[in-house]
Scaffold this motif. Structure first.
Motif, short mmCIF file in Angstrom:
data_model
loop_
_atom_site.label_atom_id
_atom_site.label_comp_id
_atom_site.label_asym_id
_atom_site.label_seq_id
_atom_site.Cartn_x
_atom_site.Cartn_y
_atom_site.Cartn_z
N ILE A 1 20.79 50.99 13.87
CA ILE A 1 20.49 49.57 13.65
C ILE A 1 21.04 48.73 14.79
O ILE A 1 20.38 47.81 15.30
CB ILE A 1 21.09 49.09 12.31
CG1 ILE A 1 20.45 49.83 11.13
CG2 ILE A 1 20.91 47.58 12.14
CD1 ILE A 1 21.11 49.55 9.80
N CYS B 1 18.95 49.24 17.99
CA CYS B 1 17.65 48.58 17.85
C CYS B 1 17.78 47.07 18.04
O CYS B 1 16.95 46.44 18.71
CB CYS B 1 17.04 48.88 16.48
SG CYS B 1 16.38 50.55 16.31
N SER B 2 18.82 46.50 17.48
CA SER B 2 19.01 45.05 17.60
C SER B 2 19.31 44.65 19.04
O SER B 2 18.93 43.56 19.48
CB SER B 2 20.15 44.60 16.68
OG SER B 2 21.38 45.13 17.11
N THR C 1 25.16 44.93 9.72
CA THR C 1 24.20 45.14 10.80
C THR C 1 22.77 44.96 10.32
O THR C 1 21.95 44.33 10.99
CB THR C 1 24.37 46.54 11.42
OG1 THR C 1 24.33 47.54 10.39
CG2 THR C 1 25.68 46.65 12.17
N LEU C 2 22.46 45.50 9.14
CA LEU C 2 21.11 45.33 8.60
C LEU C 2 20.83 43.86 8.30
O LEU C 2 19.73 43.36 8.55
CB LEU C 2 20.95 46.16 7.32
CG LEU C 2 19.54 46.25 6.74
CD1 LEU C 2 18.58 46.86 7.74
CD2 LEU C 2 19.55 47.07 5.46
#
Length: 434
Positions: free
Chosen positions: A131, A134-135, A237-238
């Motif tokens: 995550i 990806c961010s 994080t999500l």
């Protein structure tokens, strides 16, 4: 039994070691690896920033407003500048090392869990890292406001004053589990006249600096619950990624007002718990038992090892998602929500809540730091003194916390949480420079 701690607890060591000060047994491999990564990242970042700042006076123009606005904004520019020994590039490289430190810490934890054959946390930590990456790599923003249009005064004296103000921000942030942004943003905008875009970008750096600096001591002294931090980072994080994606679809100003009032309401239980030193009658729930979240920490003020358990773990995870969502939507730190969730919902001792929050906020901030860097909202000559001041303050705060009781921490934390709520409400209403 309330017994005195051994004499070797009297003065903490100056350097990171791999022994538990209470039993002389080796610290767990996870704590050891995280401690060394944080220490190496902080030391390397500090050296690069200091070297760059020392080179500035040797260049034409010195510390001028024009030089503040002219800095490398891509990795290629940083690399070219390093080859030419440009001060701005050297400082920026130090800031990038600081940003990368929480990411490397998460990645290294995977290998430690593999070595320990802790497959549950291998999966959890791998998801957090995925995550996070990806961010960082998929969330690149467009370039922000043109720096050439900005008008503000900057000098060596102002850089020193920014450093001193940031030192205080890091000190308070380390004590109560926040990132220091609650003080850094108003300081840069109100006192020094920097644009809000610069202030928020630099605030992200202060969050990471507070997290990395304070966590070195907290992990070493077994105040931080690393497993709780790793598990709850799933939610933060999500939530941060979700907030970044829906920020353009919702009205973040209205949400800021709503969440500000929610934060005020959530502070009410803390007021009633001000006199509480340790949580009472807390028992592990099924999640806490399965994930081995219960632990203990050495409390100097109590003079004993304090064991604790964890309850309402799913609700704590949901609150962490909300904290990450707020961070992604509003571009602010969410350490207050993390501490409130762990203290009031999961019933952790406040020292464990604040120190674990400190470990987590660096990961949440790193998820958005790449966006601010690509937008050109992290000027090195401003972020450099802030990072150095916050790191020094965080290290000092980490030492002071060892000698404070949970009651004193609550007395400090409640006003801070109310100020944070007020800042969110004013930001949402468009009042003031917040």
């Amino acid at each position: 039994m309330n017994h005195k701690l051994p004499s070797f607890w009297a003065e903490p060591g100056k350097y990171l070691d791999t022994t538990d000060r209470n039993t002389k047994d080796p610290l767990p491999p996870l704590a050891t690896s995280i401690g060394w990564i944080l220490q190496c990242g902080v030391v390397l970042s500090t050296l690069l920033i200091i070297c760059g700042m020392l080179l500035i006076p040797t260049r034409p123009g010195g510390l001028s407003s024009q030089r503040v606005q002219n800095f490398p904004q891509t990795l290629h520019d940083v690399w070219v500048g390093l080859l030419m020994l440009r001060p701005q590039a050297i400082i920026t490289s130090g800031l990038l090392v600081l940003i990368a430190t929480p990411v490397v810490r998460v990645g290294a934890s995977i290998f430690t869990f593999l070595k320990e054959r802790d497959h549950k946390y291998v999966i959890i930590t791998t998801i957090v890292l995925a995550i996070l990456l990806c961010s960082i790599f998929l969330g690149q923003g467009s370039s922000g406001e043109a720096a050439t249009a900005l008008q503000f005064h900057f000098s060596f004296t102002r850089a020193i004053l920014i450093f001193l103000g940031s030192l205080l921000a890091g000190l308070i942030g380390a004590l109560v589990g926040l990132g220091g942004g609650i003080m850094v943003v108003p300081m840069l905008t109100i006192i020094f006249g920097f644009p809000i875009s610069f202030a928020i970008g630099v605030s992200i750096i202060s969050v990471i600096a507070t997290s990395s600096g304070a966590a070195i001591a907290y992990v070493r002294d077994r105040l931080t619950n690393i497993r709780i931090g790793m598990f709850l980072e799933l939610g933060t994080t999500l939530g941060a990624v979700s907030g970044a994606f829906v920020a353009g679809l919702l009205a973040p100003n209205l949400l800021g007002v709503i969440f500000g009032f929610i934060l005020i309401i959530s502070a009410v239980p803390l007021v009633f718990k001000i006199g509480e030193e340790f949580p009472q009658r807390v028992h592990n729930d099924r999640w806490a038992t399965a994930l081995h979240l219960a632990s203990s920490y050495p409390d100097r003020t109590a003079g004993r090892e304090v064991a604790y358990q964890v309850r309402r773990t799913p609700f704590g995870l949901a609150m962490m998602y909300l904290a990450g969502l707020i961070s992604g939507l509003l571009g602010i730190g969410s350490g207050t929500f993390k501490v409130v969730a762990m203290d009031t919902i999961m019933s952790l001792p406040l020292k464990v809540s604040t120190t674990t929050s400190n470990l987590m906020i660096g990961v949440t901030a790193a998820a958005s730091a790449g966006i601010y860097f690509s937008r050109g909202d992290i000027p090195p000559l401003v972020a450099g003194p802030v990072a150095l001041g916050v790191l020094a303050g965080a290290l000092l705060g980490a030492r002071l916390l060892l000698y404070m009781s949970n009651r004193i921490l609550r007395v400090i934390f409640v006003p801070v949480i109310l100020i944070s709520a007020l800042e969110m409400i004013l930001h949402g209403l468009g009042i003031g420079p917040f």
